[in-house]
Design a protein around this motif. Sequence first.
Motif, short mmCIF file in Angstrom:
data_model
loop_
_atom_site.label_atom_id
_atom_site.label_comp_id
_atom_site.label_asym_id
_atom_site.label_seq_id
_atom_site.Cartn_x
_atom_site.Cartn_y
_atom_site.Cartn_z
N UNK A 381 0.73 -1.12 -0.39
CA UNK A 381 0.03 -0.18 -0.11
C UNK A 381 0.68 1.23 -0.07
N UNK A 382 1.81 1.22 0.39
CA UNK A 382 2.59 2.20 0.42
C UNK A 382 3.33 2.42 -0.68
N UNK A 383 3.95 1.34 -1.05
CA UNK A 383 4.77 1.58 -2.41
C UNK A 383 3.47 1.85 -3.09
N UNK A 384 2.14 1.52 -3.51
CA UNK A 384 1.25 2.35 -4.73
C UNK A 384 1.25 3.81 -4.36
N UNK A 408 9.94 -3.59 -3.77
CA UNK A 408 8.11 -3.74 -4.84
C UNK A 408 8.07 -1.98 -5.62
N UNK A 409 9.03 -1.55 -5.23
CA UNK A 409 9.19 -0.48 -6.66
C UNK A 409 9.97 -0.34 -7.32
N UNK A 410 11.00 -0.78 -7.20
CA UNK A 410 12.60 -0.88 -7.92
C UNK A 410 13.56 0.31 -8.03
N UNK A 411 13.53 0.93 -6.45
CA UNK A 411 14.34 1.35 -5.47
C UNK A 411 15.53 0.39 -4.38
N UNK A 412 16.36 1.82 -5.20
CA UNK A 412 18.08 1.39 -3.80
C UNK A 412 17.01 1.16 -2.63
N UNK A 413 17.32 1.18 -1.73
CA UNK A 413 16.79 1.32 -0.20
C UNK A 413 17.60 0.84 1.09
N UNK A 414 18.23 1.33 2.12
CA UNK A 414 18.23 1.29 3.13
C UNK A 414 17.16 1.11 4.47
#
Length: 478
Positions: A381-384, A408-414
């Motif tokens: 839900x947050x990704x959307x 889920x969004x295709x982002x790099x992340x930490x």
Amino acid sequence: MDEVTAGRARAWIGAHRAHLALALVAGGYTALQLALTVRIGLGWDESVYLSQVARGVPAAEYTAPRARGVQLLAAPIAVLTPSVTAIRVYLSLLSGLALFLAYLPWLRLRTGVVAPLAAALFAGLWLSLLYANAAMPNMWVAYSGVAGVGLACLAETRPQPRAATAGVVAAFALASLLRPMDATWLALPLLAYGIARRRPRPLLATAAGLAIGWGEWLAEALWTFGGPLARLHAAGAENATGLHFSLPDHLRALNGPLLCRFGTDCGGVPLTQAAWFAAVPVLAALGVAAARRRAVVAALACGLSLAVSYLFTVGYAAPRFLLPAYALLALPVAAGVTRLCRRRAGAVLAFIGLLGYFAVQVRTLVVEGGDVYAARAAAPAVAARLKRAGMRPPCFLYGRDALQIGYLTGCAAHGVYRHYGGTVSVPSSITAALGRREWVGVLTTTQRPPAPFLTTWTPLDLGLVKGKRWRVYVPPPT
């Protein structure tokens, strides 16, 4: 069907009754996963593992304690699609097959009903059902350990043990690619037995399998982590290793939560779960005494070896740590249950005990599985909502559930648990992403900025998601 064909069918079924029972357990195991756990979202560790191979997903930071085996298992489907549901279905099918293959060698060791009963005891554990289709290493180490120990014992009993010996190499290679230290603890009793009794074939086969995983680990340590000693030190610091006694923590975690660390309240000891836990050593001792088979003793020794490693060398509890031990200890326990069933009173007691065991596991799975499902349902839900707020790759997410949402969004992340850093300056990972001119967002569910550097950033309200109000902080325009 004529009488002769029917007679042959009955004879074949009679000869393969144990195989059919094991196949039925494995099939039911997969069916339960598809019905109960296939819709659960990704956890933190799963997101890290899958991001290394999933199509269109930037690889998350890979820390020292992790090995590469999970990616190898998930790659056949993950390189085609990052769909969480597709990966869950694939792993459910693979897990059922792995359960069948793991306990199959034990049928050839003439354990009779013990192997399918042990598989049912292990598969019926709430932890097994929850983690069976998870992109996590512990269940696959469990399957590999059961298969490896059984094949090692089988290699000793066969006049031409080439196939069994090759299986030992493969089983411990997979286990060591998944978790080299766990595989080593599992193998210690086999290695000690091979040295003491001068049995070179199973000794060398086990050592060769371990060498494959440790070789990969060593190469990566030299290439990425500054050498094996530096990697061991970093892994030990992250996993709180040393001399500890964590049995009380493991007892409190028998019915969840999935991690007793970082201030998580694990509650008291659940008496219904503690009852079967306490019954394990009693039934295992009875099984060893009744079976009088070297293979059952080997299963007990290897299972206890791994359990001791976690109870005395890791300073916190996660129930999944003991899954390989449970998988092996299920064999002597099943032997103990069959021994009880030789008398009517014992059979009644065993039936009541098994009924209570499975009832407790189902109840815990419903409660804990529901909690896990609810906790992970926020990420999609947050990704959307982030996408609707204008986020587009290339992008970088930092903060609460950032790894799961980034996947889920295709982002790099930490991802962070609680401490966002940045008390003096902006965290280096954020600075690097800004330097690459990526869309950057810091996720939080707190009302106030969770770090000083965010006081000059702009909060975007993502609304109420699963009972918590989510915000993403974006940097000021430059």
